[in-house]
Scaffold this active site. Structure first.
Site, PDB file in Angstrom:
ATOM      1  N   ASP A  84       0.825  -1.211   0.000  1.00  0.00           N
ATOM      2  CA  ASP A  84       0.000   0.000   0.000  1.00  0.00           C
ATOM      3  C   ASP A  84       0.859   1.262   0.000  1.00  0.00           C
ATOM      4  OD1 ASP A  84      -2.323  -1.531   0.082  1.00  0.00           O
ATOM      5  OD2 ASP A  84      -2.400  -1.550   2.254  1.00  0.00           O
ATOM      6  N   ARG A 101      -0.531   1.409  17.022  1.00  0.00           N
ATOM      7  CA  ARG A 101      -0.979   2.592  16.301  1.00  0.00           C
ATOM      8  C   ARG A 101      -0.910   3.901  17.097  1.00  0.00           C
ATOM      9  NH1 ARG A 101       0.593  -0.267  12.545  1.00  0.00           N
ATOM     10  NH2 ARG A 101      -0.900  -1.325  11.185  1.00  0.00           N
ATOM     11  N   ASP A 105      -7.617   0.337  11.055  1.00  0.00           N
ATOM     12  CA  ASP A 105      -6.473   1.217  11.270  1.00  0.00           C
ATOM     13  C   ASP A 105      -6.725   2.651  10.825  1.00  0.00           C
ATOM     14  OD1 ASP A 105      -4.778  -0.451  12.601  1.00  0.00           O
ATOM     15  OD2 ASP A 105      -3.722  -1.147  10.823  1.00  0.00           O
ATOM     16  N   SER A 155      -1.986 -10.086   3.254  1.00  0.00           N
ATOM     17  CA  SER A 155      -1.874  -8.800   3.929  1.00  0.00           C
ATOM     18  C   SER A 155      -1.313  -9.071   5.311  1.00  0.00           C
ATOM     19  CB  SER A 155      -3.259  -8.145   4.033  1.00  0.00           C
ATOM     20  OG  SER A 155      -3.175  -6.941   4.764  1.00  0.00           O
TER      21      SER A 155
END
Length: 409
Positions: free
Chosen positions: A18, A99, A128, A180
């Protein structure tokens, strides 16, 4: 803010599929803006190799690699263990835990660089995007956020690979191995491909599939014993050797991974409403959660332990849903910290073929009184006292039963 006014963008950059294509995409779609890539090192290891050259080659003006592992563990990861926080009772929150710290650093660098926007590569289907943007708003509420997955016409990972090939973006994956993944010192997640069908068993024995663990049936035939010391709910030593958070979890990952510990195949409820299936490897974290829970069995009283179990569910949701930098999290953490004041001691555990067996626990604050608990003769507990206790405890049940009898119910 109009696209034409965006001259400099800070990109959360992992070097994965990504974010690799986002650099040229930003330059194409935001007037050749300057892209500053930021990689938060949270223990993903070899994934950081060659990252700077790759970022620069694909159009970034520079790359920050920020070592956030210790603060990631001490500020969030070990707090989750203290709380006993597991999302939906099983998920050890490996992605969610990282995160808040990464996002905070993104804001710090964006301010340092006088950036006009922060960009992330999270999809519109994922959790996310919420976690990053909630954290960004906590520190920079007026900062523009660019989320390409919510703007571009790319619809799949195959199309992403097409874009990468067309723009000469180097990739370490192929279409056949394009899981992923998210990796840090806490865990490794696998999603996509064959895992999208819940009837498909993960390919545990396929070479290269598992990275942190062996399959339990391939683990050694001899068990591994170790002793973890906790101070106020935080692991501080293994087998008598004091360690800071990063080397401690690294050591537990090695021991747990070799014994097939911490493999979780889950279907979870994402924040956006859909169900998602993932295979998680979290050997060290699984050991920490279990050892901490064992220590609490002798150091917390019944009422506190039971109420803390309710708080753990909410604390896990806070982490999962991106509410880390909020007053609610701070308030619940204050409660949890209070419960941990006596959670100090040693837990001995046995690791064997995917299982964690308690093998002994002790604490100077232990509430376990052998003289009271014994099945042998004792001088401290009068068993006749149970008569009055049970009569009072069952009073409402007895009254209700008599009412039913009077009314023929």
């Amino acid at each position: 803010m109009e696209k034409a006014n965006i001259k400099k963008v800070v990109l959360a950059y992992s070097g994965g599929l990504d974010t690799s294509i986002i650099i040229p995409w930003l330059k194409e779609n935001y007037n050749d803006c300057e892209v500053i890539a930021v990689s938060g090192d949270v223990g993903q290891g070899s994934e950081l190799e060659g990252l700077e050259a790759k970022a620069l080659k694909t159009g970034a003006s520079r790359l920050y690699v920020e070592d956030l592992t210790e603060e990631f563990l001490t500020e969030v990861g070990f707090e989750a263990v203290k709380a006993g926080a597991k999302y939906e009772g099983e998920y050890l929150l490996g992605t969610a835990i990282a995160r808040p710290i990464i996002a905070r650093r993104l804001v710090e660098i964006a301010r340092k660089e006088n950036a006009d926007a922060i960009c992330h590569g999270c999809t519109g289907k994922g959790n996310d995007q919420v976690r990053f943007e909630m954290a960004i708003k906590a520190f920079a509420p007026d900062m523009r956020v660019i989320a390409p997955w919510r703007e571009w016409n790319i619809k799949s990972r195959d199309e992403e690979i097409d874009y990468a090939e067309a723009h000469n973006v180097p990739l370490k994956i192929s279409r056949e191995t394009n899981y992923s993944k998210d990796k840090n010192i806490w865990h490794l997640s696998h999603e996509g491909l064959d895992l999208e069908d819940p009837m498909n068993e993960p390919q545990y024995d396929k070479e290269g599939f598992l990275e942190m663990c062996v399959a339990p049936w391939n683990a050694p035939d001899e068990p591994t014993y170790l002793t973890i010391h906790f101070e106020k709910g935080v692991a501080t030593a293994i087998d008598g050797e004091k360690m800071s958070a990063k080397p401690l979890l690294k050591r537990l990952n090695e021991l747990g991974g070799a014994n097939g510990i911490g493999l979780d195949d889950l279907v979870e409820n994402r924040l956006v409403g859909m169900k998602s299936r993932g295979l998680y490897e979290n050997p060290g974290a699984a050991i920490l959660y279990k050892a901490h829970q064992v220590l609490e069995t002798i150091t917390l009283d019944r009422a506190t332990m039971h109420y803390k179990e309710l708080v753990a569910v909410k604390f896990a949701e806070i982490l999962y849903d991106g509410y880390w930098w909020t007053p609610l999290r701070e308030s619940l953490q204050a409660f949890i910290d209070k419960t941990q004041e006596t959670v100090t001691g040693d837990v001995r555990i046995r690791l064997y073929k995917g299982n964690i067996f308690p093998a002994g626990v002790c604490s100077p604050y232990s509430l376990y009184d052998e003289e009271v608990a014994t099945f042998e003769a004792d001088e401290v507990f009068d068993q006749k006292d149970a008569d009055g206790f049970i009569n009072l405890y069952s009073l409402s049940t007895a009254v209700y039963a008599k009412m039913k009898q009077r009314n023929g119910i």
